[in-house]
Design an enzyme around this catalytic site. Structure first.
Site, short mmCIF file in Angstrom:
data_model
loop_
_atom_site.label_atom_id
_atom_site.label_comp_id
_atom_site.label_asym_id
_atom_site.label_seq_id
_atom_site.Cartn_x
_atom_site.Cartn_y
_atom_site.Cartn_z
CB CYS A 111 0.13 6.54 5.49
SG CYS A 111 2.00 7.26 5.03
CB VAL A 169 -11.73 -13.96 10.96
CG1 VAL A 169 -12.09 -14.46 12.99
CG2 VAL A 169 -10.33 -15.39 10.96
CD GLN A 207 -2.59 -0.94 2.19
OE1 GLN A 207 -3.33 -0.31 3.51
NE2 GLN A 207 -2.74 -2.63 2.93
CE LYS A 221 -4.69 3.31 14.22
NZ LYS A 221 -4.11 2.39 14.92
CB CYS A 224 5.18 9.46 8.14
SG CYS A 224 3.56 10.14 6.74
CG ASP A 273 -3.07 -0.04 9.33
OD1 ASP A 273 -1.76 -0.24 10.46
OD2 ASP A 273 -2.66 -0.20 8.22
#
Ligand code: FAD
Length: 425
Positions: free
Chosen positions: A161, A78, A43, A306, A341, A298
């Site tokens: 982010c 799940v 990502q 995160k 970041c 996260d």
């Protein structure tokens, strides 16, 4: 039914890195990874797809390729946690039993909390780098916009982010500036929060770019609705006296960062604490009530940024601590809250924010090499040329370059030395 040594929920950055780290430390361990998706995504690359630097295909790989050899992959989702019975329930009702559990299902992107957004996403100038399919549309919009109004939104924290909404904006502005269009484009950053970036040290460098690009900063403006056909976005604005009022803004393009929350099945489970996140110790990442459960990434409650960078440091901590618990010992590895970041302020330069709990700066490099508070070319090269390989070839393979965990000294010294060697892998 069979009881597995480790059941891991989620085959994202955190799940795969932890499985790989466990197997590096103890080959042959009985590990099950439960993950419904066929594809695994890098990502952090989506910002560069939206900025025209990477192709979308650079950021995805088949799950079957990155699943560490030796783990059993259960391709399912799940539905519920039953920690009292040491089992998880799959969506088809099947149950899996474990001795230890690692929960890493990521964050929920709540597109539906913004009225009208889902219907218009990917059309009418409405885009988001937060979706794999959509990041190329961001780049298309940037290239085709010649004049008008461009809006970039940021929802309330926490989000994954936290810098990504403004990274998209800076790369767009840089392109428009280089093509002589920026004077004809009105750029607004509409931020539900009160500050440009959560760690003050990086704000001056970012403000230099905000000024250079002539960006209007609008704080405490939260996107609540998008009317794609009419090209109007509605924001809920909090005024000085604390009341809110709706404000409508016309746009030619809008980059939306969606509101985010803990996944529903986590929030509704016994694992949830405040805000619905998996309730863990910020240091050991062990669950606050269930000693054989760990959470990272996260979805967990630890107050770090995160990011995948955080996961790179968390995964070895969880791996060491899971093995401690399987061996009947207390968790020894601790996490310092590191997150990073890389703020893409222009094409070719990055402000590399790296910090831990409480906003403490935790730079990887000496400041003469990469000064995190300044935009540098080296940080851009790191992001463009090195970090993708570090992700695929080191982090997801359990090779813990610069990520070895901090170990508490309460075990015999020789044991600690052995662990330190193992982390060099
Ligand atoms: P994810 O990687 O999202 O994985 C969660 C996994 O859990 C998914 O595979 C999902 O299918 C699975 N799952 C979900 N529900 C279930 C279920 N019910 N059962 C089983 N499995 C389930 N980080 C950086 O370090 N640097 C950056 O520059 C950066 N930029 C970013 C830019 C953007 C646009 C975005 C979107 C993210 C960025 N990130 C960045 C953040 C980074 O990608 C995440 O923090 C990281 O992927 C978190 O890992 P995770 O494993 O917790 O979640």
């Amino acid at each position: 039914t069979e009881t597995h040594d480790v059941v891991l929920v989620g085959g994202g950055s955190a799940g795969i890195a932890t499985a790989a780290s466990l197997l590096k430390r103890r080959p042959g361990l009985d590990i099950v990874v439960i993950e419904p998706r066929d594809q695994h995504y890098y990502q952090p690359g989506w910002t560069l797809v939206g900025g025209g630097v990477f192709e979308r295909s650079d950021t995805e790989r088949p799950m079957s390729e990155i699943m560490p050899k030796g783990v059993r992959w259960v391709r399912a989702a799940v539905a519920a946690f039953e920690p009292e019975a040491n089992q998880v329930v799959l969506e088809d009702g099947a149950r899996l039993k474990y001795r230890t559990l690692v929960a890493a299902p990521g964050i929920k992107l709540d597109w539906d909390r913004i009225e009208g957004l889902r219907e218009t996403l990917g059309r009418n100038g409405v885009t988001s780098n937060y979706r794999f399919e959509m990041a190329p549309y961001t780049w298309e919009l940037i290239q085709t916009l010649r004049d008008g109004t461009a809006l970039f939104t940021q929802p309330p924290m926490p989000i994954k982010c936290a810098g990504a909404p403004q990274k998209a904006m800076y790369l767009a502005c840089d392109y428009w500036r280089r093509h002589g269009r920026l004077d004809d484009i009105d750029v607004h950053f509409l931020n539900a929060g009160p500050v440009l970036f959560g760690v003050e040290d990086y704000v001056p460098a970012l403000m230099t770019y905000v000024e250079r690009y002539g960006i209007d900063l609008d704080f405490k403006e939260n996107l609540v609705a998008v009317d794609g056909a009419a090209k109007v976005a509605t924001f809920e604005v909090t005024t000085a006296d604390g009341t809110t009022k709706p404000v409508r803004r016309a746009f030619d393009m809008i980059h939306v960062c969606p509101p985010q929350s803990a996944p529903d099945f986590v929030r509704d489970s016994p694992l949830a604490g405040d805000g619905g996140w998996i309730d863990v110790s910020p240091e050991t990442l062990q669950h606050s009530r269930f000693g054989n459960i760990f959470g990272l990434g996260d979805a967990c409650s630890a107050p770090n940024a995160k990011t995948a960078a955080a996961v790179r440091k968390q995964a070895p901590v969880v791996a060491v601590n899971i093995l401690n618990v399987l061996d009947g010992k207390s968790p020894r590895a601790v996490y310092d809250g590191y997150g990073s970041c890389p703020l893409t302020v222009e094409r070719g330069k990055i402000v590399l924010a790296e910090f831990g709990y409480g906003g403490k700066l935790l730079p990887t490099f000496p400041s003469w090499l990469v000064n995190g508070r300044k935009p540098t070319r080296l940080a851009w090269l790191l992001k463009e040329k090195l970090l993708p390989d570090i992700y695929w070839d080191l982090m997801l393979k359990g090779r813990e370059w610069l990520a070895g965990p901090i170990l508490l000294p309460h075990e015999p010294a020789e044991h600690a030395a052995q662990e330190a060697c193992d982390t060099d892998g």
